[in-house]
Design an enzyme around this catalytic site. Structure first.
Site, mmCIF file in Angstrom:
data_model
loop_
_atom_site.group_PDB
_atom_site.id
_atom_site.type_symbol
_atom_site.label_atom_id
_atom_site.label_comp_id
_atom_site.label_asym_id
_atom_site.label_seq_id
_atom_site.Cartn_x
_atom_site.Cartn_y
_atom_site.Cartn_z
ATOM 1 N N CYS A 260 0.879 -1.183 0.000
ATOM 2 C CA CYS A 260 0.000 0.000 0.000
ATOM 3 C C CYS A 260 0.908 1.221 0.000
ATOM 4 O O CYS A 260 1.133 1.850 1.033
ATOM 5 C CB CYS A 260 -0.915 0.000 1.216
ATOM 6 S SG CYS A 260 -1.948 -1.486 1.366
ATOM 7 N N ALA A 261 1.441 1.562 -1.153
ATOM 8 C CA ALA A 261 2.637 2.394 -1.220
ATOM 9 C C ALA A 261 2.386 3.897 -1.222
ATOM 10 O O ALA A 261 3.283 4.663 -0.858
ATOM 11 C CB ALA A 261 3.440 2.024 -2.470
ATOM 12 N N ALA A 262 1.239 4.354 -1.669
ATOM 13 C CA ALA A 262 1.021 5.805 -1.789
ATOM 14 C C ALA A 262 1.090 6.488 -0.420
ATOM 15 O O ALA A 262 0.696 5.885 0.588
ATOM 16 C CB ALA A 262 -0.327 6.073 -2.436
ATOM 17 N N PRO A 263 1.621 7.708 -0.377
ATOM 18 C CA PRO A 263 2.074 8.530 -1.505
ATOM 19 C C PRO A 263 3.511 8.264 -1.953
ATOM 20 O O PRO A 263 4.028 8.965 -2.806
ATOM 21 C CB PRO A 263 1.950 9.949 -0.949
ATOM 22 C CG PRO A 263 2.205 9.803 0.504
ATOM 23 C CD PRO A 263 1.609 8.468 0.891
ATOM 24 N N GLY A 264 4.177 7.264 -1.359
ATOM 25 C CA GLY A 264 5.463 6.833 -1.884
ATOM 26 C C GLY A 264 6.678 7.198 -1.047
ATOM 27 O O GLY A 264 7.801 6.888 -1.442
ATOM 28 N N LYS A 266 7.728 5.984 1.892
ATOM 29 C CA LYS A 266 8.429 4.794 2.377
ATOM 30 C C LYS A 266 9.012 3.996 1.207
ATOM 31 O O LYS A 266 10.103 3.425 1.322
ATOM 32 C CB LYS A 266 7.479 3.941 3.215
ATOM 33 C CG LYS A 266 6.965 4.645 4.470
ATOM 34 C CD LYS A 266 5.995 3.763 5.239
ATOM 35 C CE LYS A 266 5.367 4.524 6.393
ATOM 36 N NZ LYS A 266 4.420 5.567 5.919
ATOM 37 N N ASP A 311 -5.938 -3.887 -6.003
ATOM 38 C CA ASP A 311 -6.242 -4.249 -4.621
ATOM 39 C C ASP A 311 -5.068 -5.067 -4.062
ATOM 40 O O ASP A 311 -4.710 -6.111 -4.616
ATOM 41 C CB ASP A 311 -7.528 -5.064 -4.594
ATOM 42 C CG ASP A 311 -7.987 -5.416 -3.180
ATOM 43 O OD1 ASP A 311 -7.213 -5.225 -2.229
ATOM 44 O OD2 ASP A 311 -9.129 -5.902 -3.044
ATOM 45 N N ASP A 330 2.180 -1.237 4.955
ATOM 46 C CA ASP A 330 1.857 -0.008 5.685
ATOM 47 C C ASP A 330 0.358 0.179 5.523
ATOM 48 O O ASP A 330 -0.111 0.765 4.560
ATOM 49 C CB ASP A 330 2.649 1.168 5.100
ATOM 50 C CG ASP A 330 2.459 2.445 5.890
ATOM 51 O OD1 ASP A 330 2.542 2.400 7.134
ATOM 52 O OD2 ASP A 330 2.203 3.495 5.267
ATOM 53 N N CYS A 383 -0.091 4.098 11.420
ATOM 54 C CA CYS A 383 0.134 5.367 12.111
ATOM 55 C C CYS A 383 -1.016 5.619 13.080
ATOM 56 O O CYS A 383 -1.518 6.737 13.208
ATOM 57 C CB CYS A 383 0.294 6.517 11.120
ATOM 58 S SG CYS A 383 -1.108 6.741 9.988
#
Length: 455
Positions: A260-264, A266, A311, A330, A383
């Protein structure tokens, strides 16, 4: 040209009316108006502070306004809120300056009657500051909720999970202005170089005490407008968030999945730690957000990342089992660890959201398990502070997957926050611990062979 207070008022109205995210509105506000660093910092603090303290400010306003404040036009309510915020919480701003600016804005936006009301209410508050206090004798959750401006249901949850004193300290920390932090792009600069560059540009900077690639910027202003940002020498990222890639421990040449990479942020940090060698697959559900990842990677000069859209729970349909040596999840979460950066979260989230998000997280963890190679490392991060999304989520996953164990070497990779490890492989940072965001990071190792006891 519009001043800091008028811009802050417009931002508050947009957030309230449109349900827009505060951090995005603030970013657009700073991009669209040429403010000095001092005025940019003031406008930013007025927006975040007014939202942070909303229910306390409304209580204070009700002590000075005849009749319910709801009868006033929305812009007048917001103007009073940001003015009371200055009177109650910003000692460095003279009371007469806050009052005079508010009256000038009221005259500009409304009519003489509205300006007169704003003037009368604020001058009464200056004359009778004793009315701005929290009544004695309230139950603990109600008292903390009103004194530190959090929803009472959320305070009650934190009291049950962490105790009354810890709940109060969490709320206190959430209301402190977030400090600016940046992550140095080690592909293009060293930390000492960037420290020197920012010092020469007039910033007060210091190395992060907990994140090896981090720098703290006091009174940061609009860091995205600095030349070093455009040149890809640094990214804006909180220190706690930087610890996720440190916990993952990616190495050059590895195959890594960021589910779940956005916004990028990490994703980029992982690639930087890998010296831009190997493969990082960065997936996100939303095409618009995947585009943002690509833009960030281009700015930083990163080429080892391949972006995908879909997904995350269905990644096994696109990748063979056990394809990756490192997997980062994440996860989408309630976000209660980043309230001081996104204060609208505490007013828009509902208690039912927590269980719904926990169900999504469990589904994503199941997908992650099958994609990791034996001997590989799965890092699960959020978070938020909620045990249901954190410790309980990990415990349930380990119960379902005996081939995974907590990584007992994780604390050795993060010596500066060793005291925040709640258990082997389990890092829990509260917002009051290090001055950074609240975060949960779990490192889980997949056994090298099934059915055995070793790694």
């Amino acid at each position: 040209m519009k001043g800091a207070r008028e811009l802050a008022l417009e931002a508050l109205l947009r957030i309230e009316k449109d349900g827009a995210y505060s951090h995005l509105v603030v970013s657009r506000m700073l991009d669209g108006h040429p403010l000095s660093r001092k005025d940019a910092a003031l406008a930013t603090e007025l927006v975040y502070g007014t939202i942070q303290r909303k229910n306390t400010l409304d209580f204070y306003i009700s002590r000075y306004v005849s009749g319910p404040p709801e009868r006033l036009e929305p812009w007048v309510v917001q103007l009073l809120r940001l003015s009371f915020y200055q009177l109650a919480y910003l000692d460095r701003i003279p009371a007469h300056a806050a009052v005079n600016e508010a009256v000038a804005i009221a005259k500009k936006r409304g009519h003489a009657g509205i300006a007169g009301l704003v003037n009368a209410v604020l001058r009464r508050a200056v004359r009778e500051p004793q009315r701005m206090n929290v009544p004695d004798g309230l139950p603990p959750a109600a008292a903390i909720s009103l004194a530190h401006s959090h929803p009472e249901w959320l305070v009650a949850r934190w009291i049950r999970q962490f105790g009354e004193d810890a709940a109060r300290r969490i709320c206190e920390a959430n209301n402190r202005p977030p400090r600016a932090a940046i992550r140095v792009n080690r592909l293009r600069a060293g930390r000492d170089e960037v420290l020197a560059e920012l010092t020469a540009a007039g910033f007060a900077v210091r190395p992060s005490a907990i994140a090896p690639d981090g720098i703290i910027v006091e009174d940061g202003g609009h860091l995205a407008a600095e030349p070093g940002f455009a040149a890809g020498r640094f990214s804006i990222q909180d220190e706690s968030s930087m610890l996720v890639a440190d916990m993952l421990a990616p190495e050059p040449g590895m195959a890594v999945l960021d589910m779940c990479a956005a916004p990028g942020g990490k994703t980029a940090h992982i690639a930087e730690k890998m010296e831009n060698r190997g493969l990082v697959v960065a997936n996100d559900l939303h095409p618009r957000k995947v585009k943002l990842i690509g833009e960030q990677l281009e700015r930083l000069g990163i080429t080892c990342v391949r972006t995908e859209t879909g997904d995350a729970a269905e990644l096994a349909r696109r990748h063979p089992p056990e394809s990756f040596e490192r997997v980062l999840l994440d996860a989408p979460c309630s976000g209660f660890g980043v309230i001081r950066r996104k204060p609208d979260l505490k007013w828009t989230r509902k208690e039912a959201d927590i269980a719904a998000l926990a169900a999504v997280q469990a589904r994503l963890l199941e997908a992650a398990a099958g994609l990791l190679k034996p001997g590989g490392l799965l890092v699960y991060s959020t978070c938020t502070l909620e045990r249901e999304e954190n410790e309980e989520q990990v415990a349930a996953f380990l119960a379902r997957h005996p081939d995974f164990v907590p990584d007992e070497t994780a604390a050795g990779r993060l010596p500066a926050v060793r005291s925040s490890f709640a258990a082997p492989g389990i890092l829990r940072i509260f917002p009051q611990d290090h001055g950074s965001d609240g975060f949960f990071i779990a490192a889980l190792r997949k056994r090298s062979f099934r059915g055995g006891t070793g790694l």
